[in-house]
Scaffold this motif. Structure first.
Motif, short mmCIF file in Angstrom:
data_model
loop_
_atom_site.label_atom_id
_atom_site.label_comp_id
_atom_site.label_asym_id
_atom_site.label_seq_id
_atom_site.Cartn_x
_atom_site.Cartn_y
_atom_site.Cartn_z
N THR A 142 7.46 12.32 0.93
CA THR A 142 7.17 11.19 1.82
C THR A 142 6.73 10.00 1.00
O THR A 142 6.18 10.15 -0.10
N VAL A 143 6.96 8.80 1.53
CA VAL A 143 6.57 7.58 0.82
C VAL A 143 5.06 7.42 0.90
O VAL A 143 4.47 7.42 1.98
N ASN A 144 4.45 7.31 -0.27
CA ASN A 144 3.00 7.14 -0.36
C ASN A 144 2.71 5.93 -1.22
O ASN A 144 3.04 5.92 -2.41
N PRO A 145 2.10 4.89 -0.66
CA PRO A 145 1.83 3.67 -1.44
C PRO A 145 1.02 3.93 -2.70
O PRO A 145 1.07 3.12 -3.64
N ALA A 146 0.28 5.02 -2.74
CA ALA A 146 -0.53 5.33 -3.92
C ALA A 146 0.29 5.98 -5.03
O ALA A 146 -0.20 6.14 -6.14
N ILE A 147 1.54 6.37 -4.72
CA ILE A 147 2.41 7.00 -5.71
C ILE A 147 3.62 6.10 -5.92
O ILE A 147 4.58 6.13 -5.14
N PRO A 148 3.60 5.26 -6.96
CA PRO A 148 4.69 4.28 -7.16
C PRO A 148 6.08 4.91 -7.20
O PRO A 148 7.05 4.33 -6.73
N SER A 149 6.19 6.11 -7.78
CA SER A 149 7.52 6.72 -7.88
C SER A 149 8.11 7.02 -6.51
O SER A 149 9.33 7.02 -6.34
N SER A 150 7.27 7.28 -5.52
CA SER A 150 7.79 7.54 -4.17
C SER A 150 8.36 6.27 -3.55
O SER A 150 9.35 6.31 -2.81
N ILE A 151 7.74 5.14 -3.87
CA ILE A 151 8.25 3.85 -3.36
C ILE A 151 9.58 3.52 -4.02
O ILE A 151 10.56 3.14 -3.35
N ASP A 152 9.66 3.68 -5.35
CA ASP A 152 10.91 3.43 -6.06
C ASP A 152 12.02 4.33 -5.51
O ASP A 152 13.18 3.89 -5.34
N ALA A 153 11.69 5.58 -5.24
CA ALA A 153 12.69 6.53 -4.74
C ALA A 153 13.24 6.08 -3.40
O ALA A 153 14.46 6.12 -3.16
#
Length: 461
Positions: A337-348
């Motif tokens: 899931t997209v988590n603003p605290a995990i940059p790689s999830s946003i890039d993905a």
């Protein structure tokens, strides 16, 4: 699979049981490993009788073991003790044959069961084996789950074998090999030359190359050697050979990756063609039904979004070259899931959307995906993820070089994968292996480079 036996009093003359089994190449490897019988007549790819053809014959003992399996699982079933067996072998099966085994009760005497047995080839009904077996019937009723056995994975690299078969008929790739100054790096290039995959041009310290050849027992007669005193001079020379149209690929030898890449990324005389240089591992993982691509695990340390676009596109292009028509790209993160605290999830998530909008082409892209739901359908279903990629990703895009390097080496050292390495984004394929890689890894890397070069050349014509 539930196994249940039949006691002596429940048996009668004429009782019969049958089972069908496809004999695979892996069966032959497992049987050889389990028994220690490495007869080349029974191993795939080997010519045991000198007729120029590989036999891959099913061992007679394997055919007999099919009878034992039927007796021990069906008739009379679990709990038997074999007393005697007598077989005649009529013809030989080969890997790929479907074999039908049948046993029939023909005698019952004081707890001893006599059965006839036969194994035949399904396609033409040819008899492989006939015989008679005597067993002691089970003395107590047994019903058990026969599926609770450890799984077996054969550690062979069939995907690389298929890539070599594709590469060998192609024109040999003229390859500038930079600093093949130790036996491992020189040996990989020579092996690829023997398979007609590359025509090497050896660029480096001539004395060290000659010493490596002597250590290998290799004759360099007929192979061009360009004497360059330093690693940097050799790397510069290899780039020049590409510009002079004398080399169609570059291959890393015994030097540091940074030394090799530095002249390739030079602004005026380098080999870049607009995209970032990105590294791709093509991994042959035992037990996985397709090659697995991991990127980027060797060049880009902490790639930003723009760099990841090139990483994904380069990987898709290479996957298509090696035969994956519509590559499934899983962009990895610590969560699905997209988590603003995990940059790689946003890039993905952004990469996935960019693929939807046509900014990345040629494959399916989904992310963020955690490793489990990228490669396991069961994990994807459990977490309610439904997409073209989830559970069956063929390309794994990692957040950064730390994760990529760890993933690739875990696959290599724990899952016994072999890894071919290629750098994309340059004017020609750049074959990049670790200095510790095996000859098979270097050979497969050359094969991947040759296959990709051939497809690019065909598209340009």
């Amino acid at each position: 699979m539930i196994l249940e036996n039949r006691l002596f009093d429940a048996l009668k003359i004429g009782d019969t049981a049958s089972a069908t089994r496809l004999c695979t190449t892996d069966d032959l490897y497992i049987f050889a490993a389990a028994t220690g019988n490495h007869n080349p007549m029974n191993l795939p790819g080997l010519d045991g009788d000198g007729d120029g053809q590989a036999e891959a014959l099913v061992p007679t003992a394997f055919a007999a073991s099919l009878v034992a399996a039927l007796l021990g699982t069906q008739l009379p079933g679990p709990g038997i003790v074999t007393l005697s067996q007598e077989y005649a072998f009529h013809t030989r099966a080969q890997a790929g044959d479907e074999l039908v085994t049948t046993v029939t009760v023909v005698g019952l005497d004081s707890g001893v069961v006599t059965l006839t047995a036969q194994v035949l080839r399904e396609i033409d009904k040819a008899l492989i084996l006939t015989g008679v077996v005597r067993v002691q019937a089970p003395v107590r009723h047994i019903r058990l789950d026969g599926s609770k056995l450890p799984g077996l994975t054969v550690r062979r690299h069939r995907h690389f074998e298929a890539l070599l078969a594709l590469a060998e008929p192609l024109p040999a790739l003229r390859t500038a090999v930079i600093c093949p100054e130790n036996p491992a790096s020189l040996g990989g290039a020579i092996l690829a030359m023997k398979h007609t995959i590359i025509t090497p041009i050896l660029v480096g310290h001539a004395g060290k190359i000659a010493k490596a050849a002597m250590d290998l027992g290799v004759d360099l007669t007929g192979i061009e050697v360009i004497d360059m005193p330093t690693h940097q001079a050799a790397a510069n020379c290899a780039v020049a050979l590409v510009h002079e149209l004398r080399a169609d690929a570059v291959m890393k030898g015994h030097l540091h990756t940074d030394d090799m890449l530095r002249p390739m990324v030079a602004r005026d005389k380098g080999l870049r063609i607009g995209r970032r240089l990105t590294h791709i591992f093509v991994m042959d993982v035992p037990g996985v039904d397709y090659p697995l691509l991991v990127t980027d695990a060797a060049i880009n340390i902490a790639p930003d979004l723009a760099t990841k676009v090139d990483i994904v596109q380069n990987a898709i292009d290479l996957a298509i070259s090696i035969g994956i028509a519509h590559p499934r790209v899983g962009v990895l993160s610590a969560t699905e899931t997209v988590n603003p605290a995990i940059p790689s999830s946003i890039d993905a998530a952004l990469l996935s959307k960019m693929a939807e909008r046509g900014q990345i082409t040629g494959g399916f892209v989904d992310g963020p995906l955690a490793m489990d739901n990228a490669v396991s359908m069961a994990a994807a279903r459990t977490k309610g993820i439904t997409s073209e990629v989830a559970g069956r990703a063929e390309v794994l895009v990692v957040p950064g070089i730390d994760a990529g390097n760890m993933l690739a080496k875990q696959l290599a050292y724990i899952s016994h994968a072999e890894a071919a390495g290629l750098v994309m984004g340059a004017r020609v394929p750049v074959i990049l292996n670790s200095r510790s890689d095996s000859s098979m890894a270097r050979l497969a890397s050359c094969a991947v480079a040759a296959i990709h070069h051939a497809r690019m050349k065909a598209l340009a014509e």
